[in-house]
Design an enzyme around this catalytic site. Structure first.
Site, PDB file in Angstrom:
ATOM      1  N   LYS A   1       9.844  -7.772   6.548  1.00 44.29           N
ATOM      2  CA  LYS A   1      10.040  -6.432   5.978  1.00 44.29           C
ATOM      3  C   LYS A   1       9.271  -5.373   6.764  1.00 44.29           C
ATOM      4  O   LYS A   1       9.812  -4.317   7.119  1.00 44.29           O
ATOM      5  CB  LYS A   1       9.577  -6.441   4.514  1.00 44.29           C
ATOM      6  N   ASN A   2       7.990  -5.624   7.040  1.00 43.29           N
ATOM      7  CA  ASN A   2       7.165  -4.593   7.678  1.00 43.29           C
ATOM      8  C   ASN A   2       7.629  -4.306   9.103  1.00 43.29           C
ATOM      9  O   ASN A   2       7.561  -3.166   9.567  1.00 43.29           O
ATOM     10  CB  ASN A   2       5.685  -5.002   7.652  1.00 43.29           C
TER      11      ASN A   2
ATOM     12  N   ARG B   1       7.965   4.462   0.765  1.00 48.83           N
ATOM     13  CA  ARG B   1       6.786   4.566   1.612  1.00 48.83           C
ATOM     14  C   ARG B   1       7.135   4.450   3.099  1.00 48.83           C
ATOM     15  O   ARG B   1       6.570   5.115   3.946  1.00 48.83           O
ATOM     16  CB  ARG B   1       5.797   3.460   1.237  1.00 48.83           C
TER      17      ARG B   1
ATOM     18  N   ASP C   1       4.241   1.260  -3.385  1.00 45.87           N
ATOM     19  CA  ASP C   1       3.405   0.453  -4.276  1.00 45.87           C
ATOM     20  C   ASP C   1       2.349   1.275  -4.994  1.00 45.87           C
ATOM     21  O   ASP C   1       1.835   2.250  -4.469  1.00 45.87           O
ATOM     22  CB  ASP C   1       2.630  -0.592  -3.446  1.00 45.87           C
TER      23      ASP C   1
ATOM     24  N   ASP D   1      -1.868  -8.824   2.374  1.00 43.10           N
ATOM     25  CA  ASP D   1      -0.679  -9.090   1.568  1.00 43.10           C
ATOM     26  C   ASP D   1      -0.635 -10.509   1.001  1.00 43.10           C
ATOM     27  O   ASP D   1       0.168 -10.792   0.117  1.00 43.10           O
ATOM     28  CB  ASP D   1       0.596  -8.842   2.389  1.00 43.10           C
TER      29      ASP D   1
ATOM     30  N   MET E   1      -9.193  -3.751   1.658  1.00 43.09           N
ATOM     31  CA  MET E   1      -8.388  -2.605   2.077  1.00 43.09           C
ATOM     32  C   MET E   1      -7.852  -1.752   0.934  1.00 43.09           C
ATOM     33  O   MET E   1      -7.670  -0.554   1.084  1.00 43.09           O
ATOM     34  CB  MET E   1      -7.233  -3.075   2.960  1.00 43.09           C
TER      35      MET E   1
END
EC number: 2.5.1.7
Length: 441
Positions: free
Chosen positions: A22-23, A97, A121, A319, A341
């Protein structure tokens, strides 16, 4: 409202193929804006966040053609820059986002861009300063209008510069690279993120005619070029899905083979799961996890409790910390998870505690998990998914739990995981989609 109904406590068995990352998808799909020539991208996951970005590119004037379920061509020949000022763009861009990722390529190619304050998110503040400070170093001028929540950026004269990032932001690094490839002169980015996704983006841009060196390091050098051409690109498998499936196998005592994982690109991830006591075996480019009745967490050499913390690549990705927490609830031994983070990503542990897990939430960033060694099974409950990663962690907990669980707000899970219920059923999971109104939590 859609929800998942899960009857847990059943071992699973079989093979599962991870979706495309996805990223990486959000970055490389944005990069098609850098050229008017055709770009073909394959292994694209069919998930909400990615589909929204593809729709947004279509609204901008990109000619999008879907060749198969996971392969698209993009041709950004006729871009409508007026679309930026429309209410339609504001509502669409603000809900995603990943929409911030189109700013860099638009600045590089057209010298201007606008973006509504992005959504996504609810996992705490995610600053965009890194992106804009980088653009500023390259000569862009930006203006934030608090009344409209819009960023307007002017970059008619982008020039290469030395950019020292205040944090090794993956999206920030990608965005600055995409702006710099068409800037005049040489750009050096220090403290750059060097995740496999960034490496993939750089390799793709180089195939398009960019001149990027230092790929895979935290010092990236970009010599600006006048224009870029088309290319073909295939996304890596999603490392977060791969980690999630390793956790699923351990929690449910299942024998699972994860196919085509690009093992060399997984970095430290397999080793962290091994330290949690999970047996996993590399077979070619697959990961085989045998059925395990229990697993024991390592301690440090001096006998102190293992700490798992996130860090910029090649450290452990944030993640997967929610998956580590869930796995640890049924391990033998204890672990401290330190989420550096984001300040709200651990709040989902209250649902695990309701299921019978022994977890001490020390503060918004740290949780201590006391493993039950599978002596006490988690129990099924009704719960709501707060974000993508916590949602999948709760899904794994429900699949291992005794009894029936209902998970609401599964739209959050489906933002990041393609056909997750169908793929889990293929392994033997008792999961179905239902439509009910959520209770207030």
């Amino acid at each position: 409202m859609n929800a998942f109904e899960i009857n847990g406590g059943k071992p699973l068995k079989g093979e599962i193929i991870p979706q495309g990352a996805k990223n990486e998808a959000l970055q490389v799909i944005s990069a098609v804006l850098l050229t008017e020539e055709k770009v073909t991208i394959s292994n694209i996951p069919d998930i909400v966040d990615v589909n929204k970005l593809i729709e947004l590119l279509g609204d901008l004037g990109v000619a999008v053609e879907r060749l198969s379920k996971d392969t698209y061509t993009f041709e950004a020949k006729n871009i409508n820059l007026e679309f930026f000022q429309s209410e339609h763009f504001k509502s669409k861009g603000g809900s995603l986002r990943g929409s911030i990722m189109i700013v860099g390529p638009l600045l590089g190619r057209f010298g201007k861009a606008a973006i509504p304050k992005p959504g996504g998110d609810k996992i705490g503040r995610r600053r965009l300063d890194t992106h804009f400070l980088g653009f500023e170093k390259l000569g862009a001028k930006f203006n934030y209008n608090a009344d409209t929540s819009f960023f307007n950026v002017d970059a008619t004269n982008l020039k290469g510069a030395y950019v020292l990032l205040d944090e090794a932001s993956v999206t920030g690094t990608a965005n600055i690279i995409m702006a710099a490839v068409l800037a005049k002169g040489t750009t050096t980015i220090y403290n750059a993120a060097c995740e496999p996704y960034i490496q993939q983006l750089c390799k793709m841009l180089n195939r398009m005619g960019a001149k990027i060196s230092g790929i895979s390091s935290n010092l990236i050098t970009i010599e600006g070029v006048k224009k870029l051409g088309g290319t073909e690109h295939r996304l890596l498998p999603d490392m977060i899905e791969i980690g999630s499936f390793i956790g699923l196998a351990a929690m449910t005592g299942s024998e699972i083979t994860i196919k085509d994982v690009h093992y060399e690109e997984l970095g430290i991830i397999p080793e962290v799961f091994k330290r949690l006591g999970i047996q996993l075996e590399r077979r070619g480019d697959d990961i085989y996890i045998p059925a395990q009745s229990n697993y024991e967490i390592d301690t440090f050499i001096d006998g102190s409790i293992l700490t798992v913390a996130d860090a910029p690549w090649p450290g452990f990705t944030p993640d997967l910390l929610s998956i580590v927490i869930v796995i640890a609830t049924q391990a033998k031994g204890n672990v401290l998870v330190h989420q550096k983070m984001f300040e709200s990503r651990l709040f989902f542990v209250d649902k695990l505690i309701d299921m019978g897990a022994q977890i001490i939430l020390c503060d918004p960033h740290r949780a201590t998990i006391i493993g039950l060694n599978k002596q006490v099974q988690l129990r099924g409950i009704e719960m709501t998914s707060p974000d993508i990663r916590a949602g999948v962690a709760l899904l794994i907990a429900a699949l291992s739990a005794n009894g029936r669980s209902i998970i609401h707000n599964i739209e959050q899970i489906e933002r990041g995981y393609q056909d997750i219920d169908i793929r889990l059923r293929a392994l033997g999971a008792d999961i179905k989609r239902i439509n009910i109104m959520p209770k207030s939590h």
